[in-house]
Design a protein around this motif. Structure first.
Motif, PDB file in Angstrom:
ATOM      1  N   MET A   1       0.826  -1.210   0.000  1.00 32.73           N
ATOM      2  CA  MET A   1       0.000   0.000   0.000  1.00 32.73           C
ATOM      3  C   MET A   1       0.858   1.256   0.000  1.00 32.73           C
ATOM      4  O   MET A   1       1.990   1.233   0.492  1.00 32.73           O
ATOM      5  CB  MET A   1      -0.900   0.012   1.244  1.00 32.73           C
ATOM      6  N   LYS A   2       0.307   2.332  -0.557  1.00 30.38           N
ATOM      7  CA  LYS A   2       1.008   3.607  -0.504  1.00 30.38           C
ATOM      8  C   LYS A   2       0.895   4.184   0.903  1.00 30.38           C
ATOM      9  O   LYS A   2      -0.145   4.053   1.552  1.00 30.38           O
ATOM     10  CB  LYS A   2       0.410   4.583  -1.514  1.00 30.38           C
ATOM     11  N   PRO A   3       1.954   4.813   1.385  1.00 30.59           N
ATOM     12  CA  PRO A   3       1.912   5.380   2.736  1.00 30.59           C
ATOM     13  C   PRO A   3       0.860   6.474   2.862  1.00 30.59           C
ATOM     14  O   PRO A   3       0.646   7.267   1.945  1.00 30.59           O
ATOM     15  CB  PRO A   3       3.321   5.933   2.947  1.00 30.59           C
ATOM     16  N   ASN A   4       0.206   6.506   4.008  1.00 27.22           N
ATOM     17  CA  ASN A   4      -0.811   7.504   4.311  1.00 27.22           C
ATOM     18  C   ASN A   4      -0.140   8.811   4.730  1.00 27.22           C
ATOM     19  O   ASN A   4       0.812   8.810   5.506  1.00 27.22           O
ATOM     20  CB  ASN A   4      -1.707   6.955   5.435  1.00 27.22           C
ATOM     21  N   LEU A   5      -0.644   9.948   4.201  1.00 28.78           N
ATOM     22  CA  LEU A   5      -0.046  11.238   4.532  1.00 28.78           C
ATOM     23  C   LEU A   5      -0.129  11.534   6.026  1.00 28.78           C
ATOM     24  O   LEU A   5       0.786  12.128   6.609  1.00 28.78           O
ATOM     25  CB  LEU A   5      -0.730  12.357   3.745  1.00 28.78           C
ATOM     26  N   GLU A   6      -1.203  11.114   6.669  1.00 30.29           N
ATOM     27  CA  GLU A   6      -1.343  11.329   8.105  1.00 30.29           C
ATOM     28  C   GLU A   6      -0.306  10.502   8.863  1.00 30.29           C
ATOM     29  O   GLU A   6       0.270  10.956   9.856  1.00 30.29           O
ATOM     30  CB  GLU A   6      -2.762  10.974   8.558  1.00 30.29           C
ATOM     31  N   ASP A   7      -0.044   9.271   8.396  1.00 30.35           N
ATOM     32  CA  ASP A   7       0.987   8.435   9.030  1.00 30.35           C
ATOM     33  C   ASP A   7       2.359   9.091   8.888  1.00 30.35           C
ATOM     34  O   ASP A   7       3.187   9.033   9.810  1.00 30.35           O
ATOM     35  CB  ASP A   7       1.007   7.045   8.395  1.00 30.35           C
ATOM     36  N   MET A   8       2.609   9.733   7.750  1.00 31.26           N
ATOM     37  CA  MET A   8       3.870  10.438   7.547  1.00 31.26           C
ATOM     38  C   MET A   8       4.002  11.597   8.531  1.00 31.26           C
ATOM     39  O   MET A   8       5.091  11.857   9.057  1.00 31.26           O
ATOM     40  CB  MET A   8       3.970  10.939   6.109  1.00 31.26           C
ATOM     41  N   ARG A   9       2.882  12.269   8.792  1.00 26.62           N
ATOM     42  CA  ARG A   9       2.908  13.375   9.750  1.00 26.62           C
ATOM     43  C   ARG A   9       3.227  12.872  11.150  1.00 26.62           C
ATOM     44  O   ARG A   9       3.971  13.515  11.906  1.00 26.62           O
ATOM     45  CB  ARG A   9       1.567  14.102   9.739  1.00 26.62           C
ATOM     46  N   VAL A  10       2.675  11.723  11.515  1.00 27.17           N
ATOM     47  CA  VAL A  10       2.947  11.147  12.834  1.00 27.17           C
ATOM     48  C   VAL A  10       4.418  10.748  12.942  1.00 27.17           C
ATOM     49  O   VAL A  10       5.075  11.001  13.970  1.00 27.17           O
ATOM     50  CB  VAL A  10       2.030   9.933  13.075  1.00 27.17           C
ATOM     51  N   PHE A  11       4.954  10.130  11.893  1.00 25.63           N
ATOM     52  CA  PHE A  11       6.376   9.762  11.879  1.00 25.63           C
ATOM     53  C   PHE A  11       7.251  10.995  12.082  1.00 25.63           C
ATOM     54  O   PHE A  11       8.206  10.988  12.876  1.00 25.63           O
ATOM     55  CB  PHE A  11       6.712   9.082  10.554  1.00 25.63           C
ATOM     56  N   LEU A  12       6.921  12.079  11.380  1.00 26.35           N
ATOM     57  CA  LEU A  12       7.689  13.319  11.509  1.00 26.35           C
ATOM     58  C   LEU A  12       7.617  13.855  12.935  1.00 26.35           C
ATOM     59  O   LEU A  12       8.616  14.328  13.490  1.00 26.35           O
ATOM     60  CB  LEU A  12       7.143  14.349  10.514  1.00 26.35           C
ATOM     61  N   GLU A  13       6.453  13.762  13.550  1.00 24.91           N
ATOM     62  CA  GLU A  13       6.278  14.231  14.922  1.00 24.91           C
ATOM     63  C   GLU A  13       7.119  13.408  15.890  1.00 24.91           C
ATOM     64  O   GLU A  13       7.729  13.940  16.826  1.00 24.91           O
ATOM     65  CB  GLU A  13       4.802  14.157  15.302  1.00 24.91           C
ATOM     66  N   VAL A  14       7.188  12.091  15.675  1.00 22.93           N
ATOM     67  CA  VAL A  14       7.984  11.202  16.542  1.00 22.93           C
ATOM     68  C   VAL A  14       9.454  11.570  16.453  1.00 22.93           C
ATOM     69  O   VAL A  14      10.156  11.666  17.473  1.00 22.93           O
ATOM     70  CB  VAL A  14       7.763   9.729  16.154  1.00 22.93           C
ATOM     71  N   VAL A  15       9.933  11.777  15.227  1.00 18.22           N
ATOM     72  CA  VAL A  15      11.348  12.096  15.041  1.00 18.22           C
ATOM     73  C   VAL A  15      11.687  13.432  15.693  1.00 18.22           C
ATOM     74  O   VAL A  15      12.704  13.563  16.403  1.00 18.22           O
ATOM     75  CB  VAL A  15      11.697  12.125  13.540  1.00 18.22           C
ATOM     76  N   GLU A  16      10.841  14.439  15.483  1.00 19.00           N
ATOM     77  CA  GLU A  16      11.147  15.765  16.017  1.00 19.00           C
ATOM     78  C   GLU A  16      10.965  15.837  17.534  1.00 19.00           C
ATOM     79  O   GLU A  16      11.635  16.605  18.203  1.00 19.00           O
ATOM     80  CB  GLU A  16      10.277  16.816  15.315  1.00 19.00           C
ATOM     81  N   ALA A  17      10.066  15.032  18.059  1.00 14.06           N
ATOM     82  CA  ALA A  17       9.875  14.985  19.510  1.00 14.06           C
ATOM     83  C   ALA A  17      10.896  14.073  20.179  1.00 14.06           C
ATOM     84  O   ALA A  17      11.064  14.096  21.403  1.00 14.06           O
ATOM     85  CB  ALA A  17       8.470  14.504  19.845  1.00 14.06           C
ATOM     86  N   ARG A  18      11.537  13.207  19.384  1.00 13.18           N
ATOM     87  CA  ARG A  18      12.575  12.277  19.838  1.00 13.18           C
ATOM     88  C   ARG A  18      12.048  11.215  20.793  1.00 13.18           C
ATOM     89  O   ARG A  18      12.822  10.609  21.542  1.00 13.18           O
ATOM     90  CB  ARG A  18      13.748  13.027  20.486  1.00 13.18           C
ATOM     91  N   SER A  19      10.756  10.997  20.791  1.00 15.01           N
ATOM     92  CA  SER A  19      10.187   9.906  21.584  1.00 15.01           C
ATOM     93  C   SER A  19       8.736   9.692  21.198  1.00 15.01           C
ATOM     94  O   SER A  19       8.063  10.620  20.762  1.00 15.01           O
ATOM     95  CB  SER A  19      10.288  10.191  23.089  1.00 15.01           C
ATOM     96  N   PHE A  20       8.290   8.438  21.376  1.00 15.41           N
ATOM     97  CA  PHE A  20       6.889   8.127  21.093  1.00 15.41           C
ATOM     98  C   PHE A  20       5.974   8.780  22.130  1.00 15.41           C
ATOM     99  O   PHE A  20       4.877   9.225  21.807  1.00 15.41           O
ATOM    100  CB  PHE A  20       6.681   6.607  21.091  1.00 15.41           C
TER     101      PHE A  20
END
Length: 316
Positions: A1-20
């Protein structure tokens, strides 16, 4: 499946926050939901993006490359939203509109000149057309029409009324003994008629009596009919808005009102139309009102009214 744009936003938030945990707090979700979202994104991409441990997380090579694209997408998204909000406050782009010939010269064209002066980032495309148009095919943002609306699916708003009256030059009227008491008094005067009026011209007095007149001059150009009337060639039936300037400068005199028709705006925007459309609609509505005041003797007050309105629009 193609990645969901909302899932990409969550991934970006995890990386920038440096924690789940921190990302979950920012997003208003549970830590488990955020973790599952990133896992789903990795499954969709077919590669790992993050190395996880109980105390830290780090990007894989694929995650590092993917992060750049996620940030680009976020920037494009933010720019798109900001652009729309800016256009609402400060109109820009191309305004495509259509209007009948009877309204173009006296109403639409002067407003276009003022509109582009007020809003330097807006361009205008005008199609003068008396026939119904397919707004989608012609790529029209706004249609101004006289009479009952002809497009059932369009969003329709009444802008005002187009009144028509009989006009003649003051000298022409004076030579014939001044304004008559009713329409029967002008049956022997020279008349200038548009092609659509038919032969003979037909009017009704206030008490319902029929008045039929054979025109001396026939013409299919509203502009030329106006000029002929100013020159003293005869009585002409004109929209009040077309004769307003001539009345104000004394080259025409209004004799009798002989007809009226509603003026509507039409567009196909499902929700609120863009600012450029809304503002132009309001300008047409005000000009119809002010020109009517001028034609029936409002004089300078109408000019002052519309100028104040334009100043208000410019400050929006």
């Amino acid at each position: 499946m193609k990645p969901n744009l909302e899932d990409m936003r969550v991934f970006l938030e995890v990386v920038e926050a440096r924690s789940f945990t921190a990302a979950a707090e920012r997003l208003g979700r549970t830590k488990s939901a955020v973790s599952q979202t990133v896992t789903r994104l990795e499954d969709d991409l077919g590669t790992r993006l993050l190395y996880r441990s109980t105390r830290s997380l780090s990007l894989t090579d694929a995650g590092t490359r993917f992060l750049v694209h996620c940030r680009d997408i976020r920037t494009a998204y933010d720019t798109a939203i900001a652009d729309i909000k800016t256009s609402e406050a400060d109109p820009s782009g191309m305004l495509s509109l259509t209007a009948p010939n009877a309204l173009c010269a006296p109403v639409i064209v002067p407003l276009i000149g003022r509109f582009v002066e007020l809003y330097p980032d807006v361009g205008v495309r005008l199609q003068a057309n008396d026939s119904p148009m397919d707004l989608i095919e012609a790529q029209i943002d706004l249609a101004v029409r006289v009479g009952e609306p002809d497009i059932q699916s369009a969003k329709v708003s009444k802008l005002g009324v187009l009144y028509e009256s009989l006009y003649a030059s003051p000298d022409f009227v004076a030579v014939r003994g001044g304004p008559p008491a009713d329409l029967t008094g002008i049956t022997g005067w020279d008349h200038i008629a548009n092609e659509w009026q038919g032969v003979p011209l037909k009017y009704r007095t206030a008490d319902g009596a029929a008045v039929r007149i054979e025109p001396r001059i026939r013409c299919n150009s509203l502009h030329d009919i106006l000029r002929l009337a100013e020159m003293g060639a005869g009585v002409a039936r004109l929209p009040d808005t077309a004769a307003a300037d001539s009345v104000q400068n004394g080259t025409l005199q209004r004799l009798f009102e002989v007809g009226s028709a509603p003026v509507h705006s039409m567009h196909l925007f499902e929700r609120r139309p863009p600012a450029k459309v809304r503002i132009f609609i309001q300008m047409v509505r005000e000009k119809l009102r002010s020109d009517r005041q001028t034609a029936i003797g409002g004089g300078g007050r109408a000019g002052e009214s519309i100028e104040c309105y334009w100043q208000m629009i410019a400050s929006m």
